[in-house]
Design an enzyme around this catalytic site. Sequence first.
Site, short mmCIF file in Angstrom:
data_model
loop_
_atom_site.label_atom_id
_atom_site.label_comp_id
_atom_site.label_asym_id
_atom_site.label_seq_id
_atom_site.Cartn_x
_atom_site.Cartn_y
_atom_site.Cartn_z
CE1 TYR A 246 -3.05 -3.12 0.92
CE2 TYR A 246 -2.05 -3.09 3.08
CZ TYR A 246 -2.85 -3.69 2.15
OH TYR A 246 -3.46 -4.87 2.46
CB VAL A 264 -6.72 -6.00 6.11
CG1 VAL A 264 -6.41 -4.64 5.56
CG2 VAL A 264 -7.83 -6.67 5.36
N1 GLN Z 1 -11.06 -7.52 1.55
C1 GLN Z 1 -10.33 -6.36 1.94
C2 GLN Z 1 -11.02 -5.10 1.49
O1 GLN Z 1 -11.48 -5.04 0.40
C3 GLN Z 1 -8.94 -6.43 1.38
C4 GLN Z 1 -8.14 -5.21 1.67
C5 GLN Z 1 -6.75 -5.47 2.09
O2 GLN Z 1 -6.32 -6.58 2.41
N2 GLN Z 1 -6.03 -4.39 2.18
O3 GLN Z 1 -11.13 -4.16 2.22
#
Ligand code: GLN
Length: 310
Positions: A246, A264
């Site tokens: 990110y 996440v």
């Molecule tokens: N499923 C999560 C979302 O769409 C994935 C995001 C992530 O892992 N950063 O918010």
Amino acid sequence: MEQLRQELPGWVEASRLKAKEGRVAAYIPELAKAPAEALGVTVIGPDGEMVSAGETSLPFTMQSISKVFTLLLAFMDNGEEGVFAKVGMEPTGDDFNSMLKLELVEPGKPFNPLINAGAIAVASLIHGSTSSEKTERILRFFGEAAGGERLGYNEAVYRSESATAHRNRSLAYFLKDNEVLGEEIDVEDVLDVYFKQCAVEVTCGQLARMALLLAFDGTDPLTGKELIPRRYVQIAKTFMITCGMYNASGEFAIRAGIPAKSGVSGGILALVPGRFGIGVVGPALGSKGNSTGGVHLLETMSSAFDWSIF
Ligand code: GLN
């Protein structure tokens, strides 16, 4: 491998202190149940030799890590041009679920395939006549990449995300309004594919095996079988360096310097080109959404063995 075997348990314990600084993601309610203090890592070499330390039997969902593999499948289904007609090649510097840049530059076109908006656009490109056929192809492809059978998704995590994904829904409808999702595409169907790919459940070992495939440019070093064309893996690895962590990707590139993708759930897939596949899990996250313990552990390993590709 031997030095790694000796050092890894100590490094995991040291990185656990970092895990204490993080917090488990709670915006998907089901993810909040994960053990914040857990940390595990598996490293696999080209001959299949494995070194593990910490809680490597903890299953976790891939979340954003899945975006790398749906991107690869989308390339195989549509070619480079087909994919880059829908998503760009640039990092955003914003949060992974931000909508800020969607209205700038080329309205509606997500900057890259690893932010949520981009991954939703990519999910719409997976071939299949129904959303369940698309999901099935994803599960089989992920399983093959992990060196085994079809992978499954965690039903509770899938339902939990689907029930609370107001922001992802708004991103997807925005894409629809801007015709990034075409007329023939049903937004809820695409979201269903996206939530299920995010809920695919793995262990550190399976993640490391998937990483190994990328470390060897799409040809499984254990079977000699080419599963993904090299060019597509090259693009995916480039995105992992520029956008994989990110808006902390620059920092991770400086400190660790290896292609990686986090999710996440606290998972991180990382690789050392031509050498190792690595799977990490540590559910406590920092402010940018990356596993605090996992990032510390990868930085420690990379600097000790001089793994940076730069
Ligand atoms: N499923 C999560 C979302 O769409 C994935 C995001 C992530 O892992 N950063 O918010």
